[in-house]
Design a protein around this motif. Sequence first.
Motif, PDB file in Angstrom:
ATOM      1  N   ILE A  25      19.529  -4.663 106.828  1.00  0.00           N
ATOM      2  CA  ILE A  25      20.752  -4.805 106.048  1.00  0.00           C
ATOM      3  C   ILE A  25      20.445  -4.427 104.601  1.00  0.00           C
ATOM      4  N   GLY A  26      21.326  -3.667 103.980  1.00  0.00           N
ATOM      5  CA  GLY A  26      21.129  -3.222 102.614  1.00  0.00           C
ATOM      6  C   GLY A  26      21.972  -4.033 101.629  1.00  0.00           C
ATOM      7  N   LEU A  27      21.359  -4.414 100.505  1.00  0.00           N
ATOM      8  CA  LEU A  27      22.042  -5.110  99.417  1.00  0.00           C
ATOM      9  C   LEU A  27      21.810  -4.305  98.143  1.00  0.00           C
ATOM     10  N   ARG A  28      22.837  -3.983  97.428  1.00  0.00           N
ATOM     11  CA  ARG A  28      22.708  -3.089  96.265  1.00  0.00           C
ATOM     12  C   ARG A  28      23.098  -3.752  94.965  1.00  0.00           C
ATOM     13  N   ALA A  29      22.329  -3.466  93.902  1.00  0.00           N
ATOM     14  CA  ALA A  29      22.691  -3.834  92.530  1.00  0.00           C
ATOM     15  C   ALA A  29      22.520  -2.612  91.647  1.00  0.00           C
TER      16      ALA A  29
ATOM     17  N   ASP B 253      23.418  -5.995  84.181  1.00  0.00           N
ATOM     18  CA  ASP B 253      22.280  -6.900  83.997  1.00  0.00           C
ATOM     19  C   ASP B 253      22.443  -8.135  84.882  1.00  0.00           C
ATOM     20  N   GLY B 254      23.672  -8.639  84.988  1.00  0.00           N
ATOM     21  CA  GLY B 254      23.953  -9.779  85.853  1.00  0.00           C
ATOM     22  C   GLY B 254      23.827  -9.431  87.325  1.00  0.00           C
ATOM     23  N   HIS B 255      24.297  -8.247  87.702  1.00  0.00           N
ATOM     24  CA  HIS B 255      24.183  -7.828  89.100  1.00  0.00           C
ATOM     25  C   HIS B 255      22.714  -7.759  89.509  1.00  0.00           C
ATOM     26  N   THR B 256      21.893  -7.202  88.607  1.00  0.00           N
ATOM     27  CA  THR B 256      20.468  -7.088  88.894  1.00  0.00           C
ATOM     28  C   THR B 256      19.828  -8.470  89.018  1.00  0.00           C
ATOM     29  N   ALA B 257      20.188  -9.378  88.128  1.00  0.00           N
ATOM     30  CA  ALA B 257      19.642 -10.727  88.175  1.00  0.00           C
ATOM     31  C   ALA B 257      20.042 -11.443  89.468  1.00  0.00           C
ATOM     32  N   MET B 258      21.280 -11.243  89.925  1.00  0.00           N
ATOM     33  CA  MET B 258      21.719 -11.878  91.168  1.00  0.00           C
ATOM     34  C   MET B 258      20.920 -11.375  92.359  1.00  0.00           C
TER      35      MET B 258
ATOM     36  N   PHE C 102      18.015  -1.174  94.234  1.00  0.00           N
ATOM     37  CA  PHE C 102      18.246  -1.276  92.796  1.00  0.00           C
ATOM     38  C   PHE C 102      18.531   0.131  92.284  1.00  0.00           C
ATOM     39  N   GLN C 103      19.770   0.349  91.873  1.00  0.00           N
ATOM     40  CA  GLN C 103      20.291   1.697  91.646  1.00  0.00           C
ATOM     41  C   GLN C 103      20.528   2.012  90.172  1.00  0.00           C
ATOM     42  N   PRO C 104      20.105   3.173  89.701  1.00  0.00           N
ATOM     43  CA  PRO C 104      20.472   3.622  88.360  1.00  0.00           C
ATOM     44  C   PRO C 104      21.786   4.390  88.373  1.00  0.00           C
ATOM     45  N   ALA C 105      22.309   4.658  87.180  1.00  0.00           N
ATOM     46  CA  ALA C 105      23.357   5.670  86.974  1.00  0.00           C
ATOM     47  C   ALA C 105      24.653   5.432  87.735  1.00  0.00           C
ATOM     48  N   GLU C 106      25.129   4.188  87.779  1.00  0.00           N
ATOM     49  CA  GLU C 106      26.463   3.974  88.344  1.00  0.00           C
ATOM     50  C   GLU C 106      27.533   4.461  87.391  1.00  0.00           C
ATOM     51  N   GLU C 107      27.316   4.269  86.089  1.00  0.00           N
ATOM     52  CA  GLU C 107      28.338   4.601  85.099  1.00  0.00           C
ATOM     53  C   GLU C 107      28.514   6.102  84.902  1.00  0.00           C
ATOM     54  N   ALA C 108      27.508   6.874  85.232  1.00  0.00           N
ATOM     55  CA  ALA C 108      27.581   8.325  85.070  1.00  0.00           C
ATOM     56  C   ALA C 108      26.647   8.971  86.077  1.00  0.00           C
ATOM     57  N   ILE C 109      26.961  10.165  86.467  1.00  0.00           N
ATOM     58  CA  ILE C 109      26.137  10.986  87.357  1.00  0.00           C
ATOM     59  C   ILE C 109      26.291  10.578  88.821  1.00  0.00           C
ATOM     60  N   GLY C 110      26.321   9.301  89.110  1.00  0.00           N
ATOM     61  CA  GLY C 110      26.453   8.835  90.487  1.00  0.00           C
ATOM     62  C   GLY C 110      25.100   8.592  91.123  1.00  0.00           C
ATOM     63  N   GLY C 111      24.406   7.575  90.638  1.00  0.00           N
ATOM     64  CA  GLY C 111      23.102   7.254  91.194  1.00  0.00           C
ATOM     65  C   GLY C 111      23.148   6.906  92.666  1.00  0.00           C
ATOM     66  N   ALA C 112      24.253   6.313  93.119  1.00  0.00           N
ATOM     67  CA  ALA C 112      24.383   5.992  94.547  1.00  0.00           C
ATOM     68  C   ALA C 112      24.366   7.265  95.383  1.00  0.00           C
ATOM     69  N   ARG C 113      25.076   8.272  94.907  1.00  0.00           N
ATOM     70  CA  ARG C 113      25.089   9.554  95.622  1.00  0.00           C
ATOM     71  C   ARG C 113      23.678  10.129  95.706  1.00  0.00           C
TER      72      ARG C 113
END
Length: 388
Positions: A72-76, A105-110, A132-143
Amino acid sequence: MPVVNRIADYAEEMKAWRRHLHQIPELALNLPKTAAFVAERLREFGVDELHEGIAQTGMVAIINGQGEGPTIGLRADMDALPIPEETGVDYASGHAGNMHACGHDGHTAMLLGAAKYLTETRNFRGRVALIFQPAEEAIGGARIMVEEGIMERFDIGEVYALHNAPGLPAGHFLTTPGALMAAVDTFHIHIQGQGGHGAMPHETRDPVMAACGMAQAIQTVVSRNHHTLEDLVVSVTQIHTGTVDNVIPDTAYINGTVRTFNPEVQKMVMRRMKEIVAGQAASYGVEAELDYEIGYPATFNDAEKTTFAVEVAREIAGTGNVEPDGGREMGAEDFAYMLQARPGSYLFLGQGSSAGLHHPKYDFNDEIAPVGASFFARLVERAQPVGG
């Protein structure tokens, strides 16, 4: 609940982690300090595997449970925003011009809190993949992480994420099956006219008037070209042109955003934008180029996984504190790419009254961190029970 009580024992640690991360906000894919801090904590907890350098500074940590089973995957998300902070807190950003104005920062801490609990207890089958994902706000780190093969590489079968929600009561959950958040596109229009003296407009091809005409015409896409029952937002957000009162400039620039859920509506907007830009350019005697950028897709929650996530949320927060059909909104989220790759669900966790997301006075509410961490932990135990 045992989960809540156990995780509550290290709530102060989560607060300390979060506030340290708040002081070192980093942007997009370039998160060396953030990633190093997260990796150090994960090693301290004793995760079984730590795979770093995914999407440059992202990582996946693996925790093995008891016996064979699925993963199971959990993402922050970990990145911040290029916004000067105005909170006045003693742990404010130490990186001028950057701040954690969206609560990553809170998502990562959780997720770190859940990681600590899950490595201690391991009361589940199979594996957990902590993303633990970078670049949600720009570029699309999830992609990028999906394109780099994390779902296949770590055999992730389902995936979940949380986002804090200012204005929603602290500790309350909200989600909805199906469409939750919109697709987001960006448009740029570059207009080339012929400038001249402001007193002699007849000798020019005025890009200012062309920009005004295009901006007004673009707004008719919503009011006249789409069905009123289909959600659509088209917003002109920038017009830049000119330098002084008595000079008609050579060029103008228009920028804006488009939010849709239906791909056919998206295609209609693209077609009408091209027609409007070409037609208005011809009518004003200027040249214009439309650059239409397709961005994050719409975020669609799997109905079955969302029903399950709601059950877990109710177990953590109480039935009356969970809204399972909260409707959809026009914001966007790159977790959509992970939900395209695997079934799962995205939920909002209320953080109470505070400044809004992306506001210079925003600050994450540390009191909700144990709630989010407990949700993640219990999600794993319920999805992959020992002996199940």
